[in-house]
Design a protein around this motif. Structure first.
Motif, PDB file in Angstrom:
ATOM      1  N   LEU A  13      48.282  27.578 -10.066  1.00 23.51           N
ATOM      2  CA  LEU A  13      48.878  27.668 -11.406  1.00 23.51           C
ATOM      3  C   LEU A  13      48.137  26.774 -12.390  1.00 23.51           C
ATOM      4  N   ALA A  14      47.778  25.559 -11.961  1.00 20.59           N
ATOM      5  CA  ALA A  14      47.072  24.624 -12.845  1.00 20.59           C
ATOM      6  C   ALA A  14      45.706  25.170 -13.251  1.00 20.59           C
ATOM      7  N   SER A  15      45.023  25.828 -12.324  1.00 21.82           N
ATOM      8  CA  SER A  15      43.728  26.416 -12.645  1.00 21.82           C
ATOM      9  C   SER A  15      43.876  27.489 -13.722  1.00 21.82           C
ATOM     10  N   GLY A  16      44.853  28.377 -13.544  1.00 25.63           N
ATOM     11  CA  GLY A  16      45.101  29.399 -14.562  1.00 25.63           C
ATOM     12  C   GLY A  16      45.522  28.803 -15.884  1.00 25.63           C
ATOM     13  N   LEU A  17      46.342  27.756 -15.833  1.00 27.87           N
ATOM     14  CA  LEU A  17      46.788  27.086 -17.050  1.00 27.87           C
ATOM     15  C   LEU A  17      45.609  26.522 -17.835  1.00 27.87           C
ATOM     16  N   THR A  44      47.960  31.544 -16.295  1.00 27.88           N
ATOM     17  CA  THR A  44      47.306  32.052 -17.502  1.00 27.88           C
ATOM     18  C   THR A  44      48.334  32.510 -18.528  1.00 27.88           C
ATOM     19  N   VAL A  45      49.425  33.111 -18.055  1.00 25.59           N
ATOM     20  CA  VAL A  45      50.477  33.552 -18.976  1.00 25.59           C
ATOM     21  C   VAL A  45      51.113  32.340 -19.660  1.00 25.59           C
ATOM     22  N   ILE A  46      51.426  31.303 -18.866  1.00 24.27           N
ATOM     23  CA  ILE A  46      52.021  30.093 -19.445  1.00 24.27           C
ATOM     24  C   ILE A  46      51.059  29.446 -20.425  1.00 24.27           C
ATOM     25  N   GLY A  47      49.794  29.328 -20.030  1.00 23.40           N
ATOM     26  CA  GLY A  47      48.802  28.708 -20.897  1.00 23.40           C
ATOM     27  C   GLY A  47      48.609  29.465 -22.186  1.00 23.40           C
ATOM     28  N   ALA A  48      48.572  30.804 -22.104  1.00 30.01           N
ATOM     29  CA  ALA A  48      48.407  31.610 -23.309  1.00 30.01           C
ATOM     30  C   ALA A  48      49.621  31.473 -24.215  1.00 30.01           C
ATOM     31  N   GLY A  49      50.820  31.461 -23.624  1.00 33.93           N
ATOM     32  CA  GLY A  49      52.032  31.319 -24.426  1.00 33.93           C
ATOM     33  C   GLY A  49      52.118  29.972 -25.118  1.00 33.93           C
ATOM     34  N   VAL A  50      51.822  28.919 -24.365  1.00 33.66           N
ATOM     35  CA  VAL A  50      51.840  27.574 -24.966  1.00 33.66           C
ATOM     36  C   VAL A  50      50.762  27.459 -26.042  1.00 33.66           C
ATOM     37  N   ALA A  66      41.019  29.365 -23.572  1.00 34.84           N
ATOM     38  CA  ALA A  66      40.858  30.684 -24.175  1.00 34.84           C
ATOM     39  C   ALA A  66      41.766  30.876 -25.389  1.00 34.84           C
ATOM     40  N   SER A  67      42.989  30.351 -25.308  1.00 35.65           N
ATOM     41  CA  SER A  67      43.947  30.557 -26.395  1.00 35.65           C
ATOM     42  C   SER A  67      43.593  29.779 -27.657  1.00 35.65           C
TER      43      SER A  67
END
Length: 407
Positions: free
Chosen positions: A22-26, A152-158, A32-33
């Motif tokens: 999860l941390a890697s995707g975050l 990635t979803v959490i990171g993009a949303g944040v 990217a965001s």
């Protein structure tokens, strides 16, 4: 693997590796965001952004390629702590370079740390995940990759929220980087020391030179390249969708921008759902059969996406595309790690091939599309996915196991 683990220790180990994925995707989605904000703050154009992406991609490949060497020296437990600290620090440095120093070189330095750390950790977290899979006796590696997608979803949303609130990149990246480094320390204490992933005979504690030989010999094995082909085709399909599916809807099918975003969402949901719930199908029918069916599904989905005369069929094609491309990479990783004594080397070699396709494929498609059109260029993905299906027999388990636990 350490067979002395208690149930509680095993559960904490599994949760820790979920957290690493999860941390890697975050971290990736955080970068990217905020690319538009970074570009505006540094006053750089698309060509310069492309150079930044190229630098990050090269450092990621170096990290993946050297992951087994680091693992041979430190073990996965300490290696993941170092790697997560590197990419967490890289995220922080990207933010500082953007808003505090206003310096492209500082941002590049952050991206180098970011790429090296993520690439190295990618090998180690997959080796750990496959060890957990082997301990459980059922396919669970796709679920770990689903947690990467959650990140990635959490990171993009944040990231979207931070941009809407006009939070500067330094503050946003600083918070995320601190969270990642904190998680790295917490996970370190939950991951057991496992020499089996490095050494053919752990009790003999062979010298570093012998472990290095093990780390590099995977590149001399034909099965590594066959698995690499499986992962290359599916990685091309995944990376191509991430970068071009939205534009394909807008420019190729002449739809609104929102419909392009919707198609990417449909693709991502299809991929994530199969990663979460596809494990029992792999256990029931085996890796090879599932990979062949998914290759047909992905090829059919891409063809439908290209040729569909209406938006609903385009979206159906995007869904089939995501479903079909979902398990190629994790099942290739799982197959590469069948022999725990050589897992790190084989995972690294196969992952290197896959990530070269994932990172380098989309730009190649972009260049080709300038001459032939984007939708026509996507026929290349159909051919590559079919090739993955043809090579899927390489994923057959090395060991003879009971049918109920066949991966």
């Amino acid at each position: 693997m350490d067979t002395a683990l208690t149930r509680s220790q095993f559960v904490r180990w599994r949760i820790a590796i979920f957290a690493v994925f999860l941390a890697s995707g975050l971290s990736i989605a955080t970068w990217a965001s905020r690319v538009p904000s970074i570009a505006a703050a540094l006053q750089i154009d698309k060509a310069q952004i492309g150079l930044l992406l190229l630098g990050m991609g090269i450092s990621s490949i170096i990290g993946i390629s050297t992951g087994p060497i680091v693992m041979a020296r430190t073990g996965a437990r300490l290696g993941m702590l170092i790697g997560m600290t590197l990419f967490g620090s890289g995220v922080i440095l990207i933010g500082l370079g953007t808003d505090v120093f206003g310096s492209v070189p500082v941002v590049i330095a952050g991206l180098v740390l970011f790429g090296l750390g993520n690439g190295s950790v990618d090998v180690m977290m997959n080796v750990e995940a496959t060890a957990i899979e082997q301990q459980m006796g059922k396919t669970i590696l796709p679920v770990f990759h689903a947690f990467f997608s959650f990140g990635t979803v959490i990171g993009a949303g944040v990231g979207a929220g931070a941009a809407l609130l006009s939070m500067n990149v330094a503050t946003h990246a600083g918070i995320v980087g601190a969270v990642i480094i904190t998680a790295a320390v917490a996970c370190f204490f939950q991951v057991p020391v496992r020499e089996a992933a490095l050494d053919p005979a752990p009790e003999e504690n062979p010298p570093f030179r012998q472990r290095m030989h093990i780390a590099l010999e995977a590149w001399r094995e034909p099965r590594t390249y066959a698995l690499g082909v499986v992962m290359l085709g599916m990685s091309f399909a995944e990376g191509g969708a991430n970068d071009w599916i939205a534009l394909g809807v807008v420019e190729g099918h002449e739809q609104e921008v929102g419909m392009g975003a919707l198609a990417l969402t449909v693709f991502s949901v299809g991929m994530t759902v199969v990663r979460l719930f596809g494990g029992p199908l792999v256990d029931r029918f085996g890796r090879v059969a599932v990979l062949r069916v998914l290759a047909v599904t992905a090829a059919s989905g891409i063809l439908l996406f290209i040729l569909a005369p209406s938006l609903p069929l385009v979206l159906l094609g995007a869904a089939l595309w995501g479903i079909g491309a979902s398990l190629g990479f994790p099942l290739g990783m799982s197959a590469a790690a069948d022999d725990p004594a050589k897992a790190a080397a084989r995972v690294s070699a196969a992952a290197t091939i896959g990530y070269v396709a994932f990172l380098g494929g989309p730009p190649v498609l972009g260049l080709i599309s300038e001459h032939f059109g984007l939708l026509n260029t996507l026929f290349i993905l159909v051919a590559l996915v079919i090739m993955s299906g043809l090579f899927s027999s390489a994923a057959k388990p090395l060991k003879t196991v009971e049918p109920a636990t066949t991966k």
